[in-house]
Design a protein around this motif. Sequence first.
Motif, PDB file in Angstrom:
ATOM      1  N   TRP A 155      -6.560   5.381   6.085  1.00 56.57           N
ATOM      2  CA  TRP A 155      -5.755   4.184   5.828  1.00 56.57           C
ATOM      3  C   TRP A 155      -6.017   3.609   4.440  1.00 56.57           C
ATOM      4  O   TRP A 155      -5.094   3.121   3.791  1.00 56.57           O
ATOM      5  N   ALA A 156      -7.251   3.666   3.971  1.00 55.02           N
ATOM      6  CA  ALA A 156      -7.555   3.155   2.629  1.00 55.02           C
ATOM      7  C   ALA A 156      -6.778   3.943   1.577  1.00 55.02           C
ATOM      8  O   ALA A 156      -6.271   3.370   0.610  1.00 55.02           O
ATOM      9  N   GLU A 157      -6.661   5.259   1.786  1.00 55.27           N
ATOM     10  CA  GLU A 157      -5.879   6.086   0.856  1.00 55.27           C
ATOM     11  C   GLU A 157      -4.407   5.689   0.879  1.00 55.27           C
ATOM     12  O   GLU A 157      -3.758   5.631  -0.175  1.00 55.27           O
ATOM     13  N   VAL A 158      -3.886   5.429   2.065  1.00 58.75           N
ATOM     14  CA  VAL A 158      -2.480   5.026   2.205  1.00 58.75           C
ATOM     15  C   VAL A 158      -2.263   3.689   1.511  1.00 58.75           C
ATOM     16  O   VAL A 158      -1.298   3.524   0.758  1.00 58.75           O
ATOM     17  N   ARG A 159      -3.168   2.745   1.732  1.00 56.81           N
ATOM     18  CA  ARG A 159      -3.052   1.436   1.073  1.00 56.81           C
ATOM     19  C   ARG A 159      -3.064   1.585  -0.448  1.00 56.81           C
ATOM     20  O   ARG A 159      -2.280   0.961  -1.155  1.00 56.81           O
ATOM     21  N   ALA A 160      -3.972   2.424  -0.949  1.00 56.60           N
ATOM     22  CA  ALA A 160      -4.064   2.638  -2.397  1.00 56.60           C
ATOM     23  C   ALA A 160      -2.791   3.276  -2.934  1.00 56.60           C
ATOM     24  O   ALA A 160      -2.271   2.865  -3.985  1.00 56.60           O
ATOM     25  N   LEU A 161      -2.254   4.238  -2.217  1.00 58.71           N
ATOM     26  CA  LEU A 161      -1.024   4.886  -2.619  1.00 58.71           C
ATOM     27  C   LEU A 161       0.132   3.890  -2.658  1.00 58.71           C
ATOM     28  O   LEU A 161       0.906   3.836  -3.617  1.00 58.71           O
ATOM     29  N   LEU A 162       0.227   3.069  -1.634  1.00 64.97           N
ATOM     30  CA  LEU A 162       1.297   2.052  -1.586  1.00 64.97           C
ATOM     31  C   LEU A 162       1.117   1.009  -2.664  1.00 64.97           C
ATOM     32  O   LEU A 162       2.095   0.536  -3.256  1.00 64.97           O
ATOM     33  N   ALA A 163      -0.112   0.631  -2.955  1.00 64.67           N
ATOM     34  CA  ALA A 163      -0.371  -0.362  -4.011  1.00 64.67           C
ATOM     35  C   ALA A 163       0.045   0.185  -5.379  1.00 64.67           C
ATOM     36  O   ALA A 163       0.610  -0.543  -6.194  1.00 64.67           O
ATOM     37  N   ARG A 164      -0.203   1.461  -5.615  1.00 63.05           N
ATOM     38  CA  ARG A 164       0.228   2.077  -6.878  1.00 63.05           C
ATOM     39  C   ARG A 164       1.747   2.085  -6.992  1.00 63.05           C
ATOM     40  O   ARG A 164       2.295   1.871  -8.055  1.00 63.05           O
TER      41      ARG A 164
END
Length: 126
Positions: A114-123
């Motif tokens: 989930w942290a990776e998904v959040r980071a991807l969405l934030a980018r």
Amino acid sequence: MTTTDRHGRECHGTADAAALDEHCDIEDLETLGAEIRARREAIGLGLRELARIMRRSPTMLSDVETGKRRPGADHIAHLACELNALASIDRWYALAGHVAPDLVAALLDAPERWAEVRALLARGAS
């Protein structure tokens, strides 16, 4: 879980009403309804005929098309299928304040990512 948003509409799922309001307002439902109506008319399908095919009332479908009713995720899937609009299904889910069930399942299967998904969405948001 069922909550009620600031417009008095019932919201189903795990998000609270305030979170749904932030991402799905009356304008979103009106946009969704207009897109559904345009697609239905583009393929030459009448409201009553679509209602019969979907085993729903014409009033219910009219309320969706005018933005007066938030369709459930299952209704979005059924509409996209019947209107041959699967390319629009993710947008329609979002406009109705839903997350695609397959995306929810994928997220729940891999909470460690989930942290990776959040980071991807934030980018993507910047």
